[in-house]
Write a protein that holds these residues in place. Sequence first.
Motif, PDB file in Angstrom:
ATOM      1  N   GLY A  73       0.822  -1.210   0.000  1.00 36.42           N
ATOM      2  CA  GLY A  73       0.000   0.000   0.000  1.00 36.42           C
ATOM      3  C   GLY A  73       0.853   1.256   0.000  1.00 36.42           C
ATOM      4  O   GLY A  73       0.558   2.233  -0.702  1.00 36.42           O
ATOM      5  N   HIS A  74       1.947   1.231   0.756  1.00 36.88           N
ATOM      6  CA  HIS A  74       2.876   2.354   0.809  1.00 36.88           C
ATOM      7  C   HIS A  74       3.506   2.605  -0.555  1.00 36.88           C
ATOM      8  O   HIS A  74       3.581   3.753  -1.028  1.00 36.88           O
ATOM      9  CB  HIS A  74       3.952   2.063   1.865  1.00 36.88           C
ATOM     10  N   ARG A  78       2.995   5.896  -3.053  1.00 32.12           N
ATOM     11  CA  ARG A  78       4.109   6.649  -3.660  1.00 32.12           C
ATOM     12  C   ARG A  78       3.942   6.724  -5.171  1.00 32.12           C
ATOM     13  O   ARG A  78       4.164   7.767  -5.787  1.00 32.12           O
ATOM     14  CB  ARG A  78       5.435   5.996  -3.291  1.00 32.12           C
ATOM     15  N   ALA A  79       3.534   5.615  -5.796  1.00 29.63           N
ATOM     16  CA  ALA A  79       3.332   5.592  -7.246  1.00 29.63           C
ATOM     17  C   ALA A  79       2.190   6.517  -7.661  1.00 29.63           C
ATOM     18  O   ALA A  79       2.284   7.201  -8.687  1.00 29.63           O
ATOM     19  CB  ALA A  79       3.061   4.165  -7.717  1.00 29.63           C
ATOM     20  N   CYS A  87      -3.509  13.693  -7.420  1.00 32.32           N
ATOM     21  CA  CYS A  87      -3.214  13.141  -6.095  1.00 32.32           C
ATOM     22  C   CYS A  87      -2.386  14.141  -5.294  1.00 32.32           C
ATOM     23  O   CYS A  87      -1.175  14.216  -5.447  1.00 32.32           O
ATOM     24  CB  CYS A  87      -2.464  11.818  -6.238  1.00 32.32           C
ATOM     25  N   GLU A  88      -3.068  14.892  -4.443  1.00 34.72           N
ATOM     26  CA  GLU A  88      -2.373  15.818  -3.554  1.00 34.72           C
ATOM     27  C   GLU A  88      -2.303  15.272  -2.126  1.00 34.72           C
ATOM     28  O   GLU A  88      -1.703  15.884  -1.247  1.00 34.72           O
ATOM     29  CB  GLU A  88      -3.064  17.172  -3.577  1.00 34.72           C
ATOM     30  N   ILE A 112      -6.487   5.498  -1.403  1.00 38.90           N
ATOM     31  CA  ILE A 112      -7.376   6.463  -2.046  1.00 38.90           C
ATOM     32  C   ILE A 112      -6.630   7.774  -2.298  1.00 38.90           C
ATOM     33  O   ILE A 112      -6.273   8.482  -1.355  1.00 38.90           O
ATOM     34  CB  ILE A 112      -8.610   6.723  -1.160  1.00 38.90           C
ATOM     35  N   PRO A 113      -6.380   8.098  -3.574  1.00 38.31           N
ATOM     36  CA  PRO A 113      -5.756   9.381  -3.875  1.00 38.31           C
ATOM     37  C   PRO A 113      -6.750  10.513  -3.608  1.00 38.31           C
ATOM     38  O   PRO A 113      -7.941  10.365  -3.881  1.00 38.31           O
ATOM     39  CB  PRO A 113      -5.412   9.278  -5.360  1.00 38.31           C
TER      40      PRO A 113
END
Length: 149
Positions: A73-74, A78-79, A87-88, A112-113
Amino acid sequence: MNEDTSSAESRCVFCAIAAGDVDASVVYEDETVVAFMDINPVTHGHLLVVPREHAVGFEDLDAATAVHVWSVGHEIARALRRSSIPCEGINMFVADGEAAFQTVFHFHLHVIPRSPGDGWTLNAVSHEREWSLLESDAEAIRDAMPAVR
């Protein structure tokens, strides 16, 4: 496990996705997890990280699988920040149990972005809790924890 594993797996859409029996837009997979786009996203780019082995909730996950789910998930978070998807910020979310809004009873981590005005909100109402009650809660949780490894 919370229910008979074989019967749960035969009804579980996430087990079917992990086995390749149901189509999904897979972002990442290895021997332990599969990560794919959520079919009902709350924002553009919302995805799920799911252990291949059926586990209903946290209680059913072994420690190594739990760590791996969060590690993947991490990396996906990052991706997302490096991708063309807006994605902020990122929300990582687990719904563990019906009372916590779990609807698919196979453990999954939502990645969730977030962007300003994306339409997804959390409207929790919090209340300050008295110190003695916080200490009492902490004691109850400490008493229920196994010795730290």
